[in-house]
Design a protein around this motif. Structure first.
Motif, PDB file in Angstrom:
ATOM      1  N   ILE A  49       0.838  -1.209   0.000  1.00 38.54           N
ATOM      2  CA  ILE A  49       0.000   0.000   0.000  1.00 38.54           C
ATOM      3  C   ILE A  49       0.870   1.256   0.000  1.00 38.54           C
ATOM      4  O   ILE A  49       0.639   2.199  -0.751  1.00 38.54           O
ATOM      5  CB  ILE A  49      -0.926   0.016   1.245  1.00 38.54           C
ATOM      6  CG1 ILE A  49      -1.842  -1.196   1.238  1.00 38.54           C
ATOM      7  CG2 ILE A  49      -1.737   1.295   1.288  1.00 38.54           C
ATOM      8  CD1 ILE A  49      -2.788  -1.256   0.067  1.00 38.54           C
ATOM      9  N   ILE A  50       1.892   1.227   0.863  1.00 39.65           N
ATOM     10  CA  ILE A  50       2.755   2.401   0.907  1.00 39.65           C
ATOM     11  C   ILE A  50       3.501   2.540  -0.418  1.00 39.65           C
ATOM     12  O   ILE A  50       3.764   3.654  -0.888  1.00 39.65           O
ATOM     13  CB  ILE A  50       3.701   2.336   2.138  1.00 39.65           C
ATOM     14  CG1 ILE A  50       4.106   3.735   2.570  1.00 39.65           C
ATOM     15  CG2 ILE A  50       4.931   1.530   1.890  1.00 39.65           C
ATOM     16  CD1 ILE A  50       3.008   4.486   3.226  1.00 39.65           C
ATOM     17  N   GLY A  51       3.781   1.396  -1.057  1.00 39.55           N
ATOM     18  CA  GLY A  51       4.386   1.429  -2.391  1.00 39.55           C
ATOM     19  C   GLY A  51       3.494   2.145  -3.387  1.00 39.55           C
ATOM     20  O   GLY A  51       3.951   3.005  -4.146  1.00 39.55           O
ATOM     21  N   VAL A  52       2.204   1.811  -3.362  1.00 40.21           N
ATOM     22  CA  VAL A  52       1.257   2.463  -4.272  1.00 40.21           C
ATOM     23  C   VAL A  52       1.234   3.973  -4.023  1.00 40.21           C
ATOM     24  O   VAL A  52       1.262   4.785  -4.949  1.00 40.21           O
ATOM     25  CB  VAL A  52      -0.168   1.888  -4.105  1.00 40.21           C
ATOM     26  CG1 VAL A  52      -1.190   2.718  -4.862  1.00 40.21           C
ATOM     27  CG2 VAL A  52      -0.219   0.451  -4.590  1.00 40.21           C
ATOM     28  N   MET A  53       1.224   4.350  -2.738  1.00 37.58           N
ATOM     29  CA  MET A  53       1.176   5.780  -2.410  1.00 37.58           C
ATOM     30  C   MET A  53       2.412   6.496  -2.932  1.00 37.58           C
ATOM     31  O   MET A  53       2.321   7.618  -3.449  1.00 37.58           O
ATOM     32  CB  MET A  53       1.079   5.966  -0.902  1.00 37.58           C
ATOM     33  CG  MET A  53      -0.295   5.624  -0.369  1.00 37.58           C
ATOM     34  SD  MET A  53      -0.330   5.745   1.418  1.00 37.58           S
ATOM     35  CE  MET A  53      -2.012   5.268   1.719  1.00 37.58           C
ATOM     36  N   MET A  54       3.564   5.861  -2.786  1.00 39.04           N
ATOM     37  CA  MET A  54       4.788   6.499  -3.269  1.00 39.04           C
ATOM     38  C   MET A  54       4.795   6.609  -4.786  1.00 39.04           C
ATOM     39  O   MET A  54       5.269   7.596  -5.338  1.00 39.04           O
ATOM     40  CB  MET A  54       6.027   5.725  -2.784  1.00 39.04           C
ATOM     41  CG  MET A  54       6.311   5.866  -1.311  1.00 39.04           C
ATOM     42  SD  MET A  54       6.442   7.577  -0.762  1.00 39.04           S
ATOM     43  CE  MET A  54       7.893   8.086  -1.648  1.00 39.04           C
ATOM     44  N   VAL A  55       4.268   5.587  -5.460  1.00 36.05           N
ATOM     45  CA  VAL A  55       4.191   5.659  -6.916  1.00 36.05           C
ATOM     46  C   VAL A  55       3.285   6.817  -7.334  1.00 36.05           C
ATOM     47  O   VAL A  55       3.599   7.575  -8.256  1.00 36.05           O
ATOM     48  CB  VAL A  55       3.689   4.327  -7.517  1.00 36.05           C
ATOM     49  CG1 VAL A  55       3.385   4.471  -8.998  1.00 36.05           C
ATOM     50  CG2 VAL A  55       4.731   3.242  -7.315  1.00 36.05           C
ATOM     51  N   GLN A  56       2.168   6.972  -6.615  1.00 35.57           N
ATOM     52  CA  GLN A  56       1.273   8.098  -6.900  1.00 35.57           C
ATOM     53  C   GLN A  56       2.002   9.437  -6.766  1.00 35.57           C
ATOM     54  O   GLN A  56       1.886  10.316  -7.622  1.00 35.57           O
ATOM     55  CB  GLN A  56       0.100   8.103  -5.911  1.00 35.57           C
ATOM     56  CG  GLN A  56      -1.050   7.228  -6.289  1.00 35.57           C
ATOM     57  CD  GLN A  56      -2.189   7.418  -5.299  1.00 35.57           C
ATOM     58  OE1 GLN A  56      -1.966   7.437  -4.088  1.00 35.57           O
ATOM     59  NE2 GLN A  56      -3.400   7.562  -5.801  1.00 35.57           N
TER      60      GLN A  56
END
Lengths: 119, 176
Positions: free
Chosen positions: A56-63
């Protein structure tokens, strides 16, 4: 923001009070939350939780990455974005240059560049 | 020594990462994982997730917590001071000037030139976080969480805190 308003209203002491009031609660919550988590760190459920949070934190960072990329395209165009991006990647990831130097150099470049230059 | 390290670790990012907030994350990560080796990427990701789920600016939460863990209450105060002081000083002394020049082409250009570098730093951090996440949670759970997380955050604009809570629930129940 809190620091500035506190300073304007009540001088340096006001500034400290305002800052403390703004920052302390969330830091305290974070410390206790992580404290609780580490007490039960070896419980399978907590292990599962910690594992699940990663993607999830990965997705946020990609965003976030993408939004900076968009801002960059909008601000200085794709060519300059590409060049600075590639140079930064090489310097940071492969040559181990400290990012502060990169940013400082770019700011300096922006400051000294002539008005007629691109970007 | 730890206080001095904490001070530097947060001072440098808060000076160069002006614009604050998100740009600060990869810079801090570089200091605490690469330079001082206080955390693994993995652990940094966990801290980031928890900080993200709580209200308030990300920079101060990270500084307050990391400072506390590395150097107790004094460490926390030092890290927070280093994070806040540069922008605070700038605000008190230069607010008028900064505001006046905010739209000037020169300041715009300076801000613009830094963006690709921030993008790269964030990209590298994203990659590292996703890679360790995949390593820890396994392929299936990672794919599920990525897909659902992406849909909820990007498409349905769900508040990050609910997505994180959902992930905690999912992990607590399903991942072993």
């Amino acid at each position: 923001m809190a620091g500035y308003i506190g300073y304007r209203k009540a001088g340096p002491a006001g500034m400290l009070v305002a800052l403390f009031a703004t920052v302390a609660p969330t830091v305290a919550i974070m410390i206790s939350l992580i404290g609780v988590l580490s007490v039960y760190h070896d419980a399978p459920a907590v292990q599962g939780m910690l594992k699940a949070i990663g993607p999830i934190i990965g997705v946020m960072m990609v965003q976030l990455t993408y939004s900076f990329f968009r801002q960059s395209l909008k601000g200085i165009g794709w060519l300059l974005t590409l060049i600075i991006g590639v140079v930064s990647l090489i310097c940071y990831q492969f040559l181990g240059v400290h990012p502060a130097f990169l940013i400082f150099a770019l700011l300096l470049w922006g400051l000294t560049a002539k008005r007629g230059d691109r970007a | 020594l730890i206080y001095w390290q904490l001070f530097l670790a947060f001072l440098v990012p808060s000076i160069v990462g002006y614009g604050g907030g998100p740009a600060f994350i990869p810079l801090i990560q570089n200091e605490v994982t690469n330079r001082y080796g206080w955390y693994t990427i993995d652990r940094f990701g966990e801290l980031l997730a928890i900080a993200n789920a709580l209200p308030g600016p990300i920079a101060t939460k990270m500084a307050g917590y990391i400072g506390y863990e590395q150097g107790g209450f004094a460490g926390s105060a030092v890290a927070l001071f280093a994070t806040i002081a540069p922008s605070l000083l700038a605000m008190i002394m230069l607010l008028g000037i900064l505001l006046r020049f905010k739209d000037s082409p020169k300041v715009q250009r300076m801000t613009g030139l830094v963006k690709p570098t921030i993008t790269v730093l964030m990209g590298v951090l994203s990659y590292q976080l996703l890679f360790t996440a995949w390593h820890k949670a396994g392929t299936i759970h990672t794919v599920v969480l990525l897909a659902v997380g992406f849909l909820l955050l990007e498409k349905f604009k769900v508040q990050p805190v609910y997505v994180i809570l959902g992930a905690l629930l999912y992990g607590g129940l399903l991942i072993r």
